[in-house]
Design a protein around this motif. Structure first.
Motif, PDB file in Angstrom:
ATOM      1  N   MET A  46       0.831  -1.211   0.000  1.00 53.98           N
ATOM      2  CA  MET A  46       0.000   0.000   0.000  1.00 53.98           C
ATOM      3  C   MET A  46       0.860   1.253   0.000  1.00 53.98           C
TER       4      MET A  46
ATOM      5  N   LYS B 135      -7.052   7.038  -2.752  1.00 56.75           N
ATOM      6  CA  LYS B 135      -6.433   6.097  -1.809  1.00 56.75           C
ATOM      7  C   LYS B 135      -7.476   5.454  -0.914  1.00 56.75           C
TER       8      LYS B 135
ATOM      9  N   ARG C 270      -8.390   1.447  -0.636  1.00 58.86           N
ATOM     10  CA  ARG C 270      -8.321   0.764   0.662  1.00 58.86           C
ATOM     11  C   ARG C 270      -9.669   0.163   1.029  1.00 58.86           C
TER      12      ARG C 270
END
Length: 497
Positions: A346, A366, A370
């Motif tokens: 990540m 992002k 996620r």
């Protein structure tokens, strides 16, 4: 003088009796030396030295030749018809090989073993040789090929082109059955496909499967290479692909299909989407290695657009418009595949988003990635949990029912723990993301890394086996057409060639 003549006459008579006994009784030499036990002088008479030095297995014709006059005409005539002599010659012609015995308490060392001619085995090996090296069927009828095979094994029997063609088809069916058995143990399969037209203006379609086996090795197999009748519309392509996967019984294992950017493939994708009910993001797959290259291109274009040179600015704007045409649509499959690469994780996604977007959009993108990662991970956790419950549920229930030392409340508490044991699964993803990244080593073997660390991250290993099979391009299908161009050329397009 009379006494000497008598001795010479006795020796001649002795030789005549010995040779006459051999010819009439057809006994081995050793048998003439034992006697008959009744005091018969003729039976116990020993052979002359020239005969007794030979082995008992020597043919009678050779004994006669050695013990009598040196003429060879009768000997030659007899050897032409002697069955024992011909059998001996044939035995000498049989090939033999040296091999080592297994060492044990009694025997060890070298031994000679005769190899018999196996026609079926030779045909199968020839068929595989023709398929692998793209030889013509007529090669087995070539004169010097048969001379070579005769030199290697005198017992070789020539094979015709029709027989070797039938053998090639038999080997193909056998290998197809083995591949069907292997695909039963595969969970996720990615496909690549493409169209090609030969120099006979015949159109072909190739479907190639990619999957990771139990040893975490990437495997590539051609499932179909068929001629496709016109028109080559999207519906025709979609039906052909679907027919291929249903024939192999893998329609429930397909996770992605890679095609080129032809317009008819867009229609084919929509048709296959309806048939497979594929989730968005799996229709345009790329691999974890491909995504960093795409990021590098976009970062380079942004830097070019921010330069003071007007020429660079115009060039960067034009190239960015072309780039966004293909990559502006979000495709988080390749992003998730990159996260499952321990060299990137990540941290790489966070870094490249801030390089490509403004701060606000970078954080938004992002969070979206996620969120998809967490949702997908929970689905795999639930799937893995159901598999474990099916495997261990019945045995745990039997243990609680049969145990006399364990209180009933403890059994119920154990069931409660099994139903609420989600914390270790959540920590698996967190531990993976928090661990340090692997070094950017060009010799790094991603599949081997997951093979070694699968016991540590069992749920993530299932996800990796799914996403790391996604191909970035359809090159594998196009390379199959390179072989097809040679096999289906003008000189080898006929079955009898």
């Amino acid at each position: 003088m009379d006494k000497q003549k008598g001795n010479a006459s006795g020796k001649e008579k002795e030789k005549e009796r010995t040779l006459d006994s051999i010819m009439k009784r057809k006994l081995p030499v050793s048998g003439m030396q034992k006697g008959n036990g009744k005091g018969n002088a003729a039976a116990t008479t020993r052979l002359p030295r020239k005969l007794t030095n030979d082995s008992s297995n020597v043919p009678i014709a050779e004994l006669l030749y050695r013990g009598s006059h040196p003429s060879t005409s009768s000997m030659g005539r007899h050897m032409d018809t002697c069955k024992n002599y011909k059998d001996k010659i044939n035995r000498d012609l049989i090939q033999a090989t040296l091999f080592f015995r297994k060492t044990n308490a009694t025997t060890s060392g070298l031994a000679v073993r005769c190899i018999e001619y196996d026609k079926d085995l030779i045909k199968e090996v020839m068929a595989k040789m023709i398929c692998v090296h793209e030889y013509s069927f007529r090669m087995v009828e070539h004169k010097w090929f048969n001379i070579l095979m005769k030199c290697l094994n005198p017992n070789y029997q020539p094979i015709g082109r029709k027989a070797i063609r039938a053998e090639c088809m038999r080997v193909f069916k056998k290998e197809r059955e083995l591949l069907q058995v292997a695909l039963k143990d595969v969970d996720f399969i990615s496909l690549t496909t493409d169209l090609w037209t030969s120099n006979q203006t015949i159109s072909y379609m190739c479907v190639v499967a990619h999957f990771i086996d139990k040893d975490w090795k990437m495997q590539t197999r051609v499932l179909s290479f068929i001629d496709l009748d016109p028109p080559h519309s999207g519906h025709v392509i979609s039906d052909a692909i679907y027919e291929c996967v249903t024939e192999w019984k893998i329609e429930k294992k397909i996770i992605s299909i890679t095609l080129d950017n032809a317009s008819n493939n867009d229609v084919a994708v929509r048709g296959l989407k309806a048939k497979f009910a594929v989730r968005r993001g799996q229709l345009y797959p790329t691999s974890n290695i491909f995504y960093p290259h795409i990021v590098s291109i976009k970062i380079a274009l942004r830097k070019s657009m921010s330069r003071d040179d007007e020429c660079y600015n115009k060039m960067g704007d034009a190239m960015m418009d072309k780039f966004d045409k293909y990559w502006d649509e979000p495709n988080n499959v390749m992003v998730l595949a990159t996260i499952l690469d321990p060299r990137y994780k990540m941290r790489y996604i966070e870094w490249d988003y801030h390089q490509m977007y403004a701060v606000g959009k970078a954080n938004t993108e992002k969070n979206i990635v996620r969120g998809e990662l967490d949702t997908l991970y929970e689905k795999f956790v639930a799937k893995n949990k159901q598999a474990e419950e099916r495997a261990s549920g019945s045995s745990a229930k039997n243990n609680c029912n049969t145990s006399t030392s364990m209180p009933l409340m403890d059994c119920e508490f154990q069931s409660f723990l099994s139903a609420t044991s989600s914390t270790p699964s959540k920590s698996e993803l967190r531990n993976y993301l928090d661990d340090l990244n692997e070094a950017m080593d060009p010799m790094f073997n991603l599949h081997y890394w997951w093979r070694v660390n699968a016991p540590r991250y069992p749920v993530l290993a299932m996800m990796a086996k799914r996403f790391l099979t996604v191909l970035a391009t359809s090159v594998s299908s196009e390379s199959t057409f390179s072989t097809g161009g040679r096999v289906l050329g003008m000189s080898t397009c006929y079955i009898g060639c």
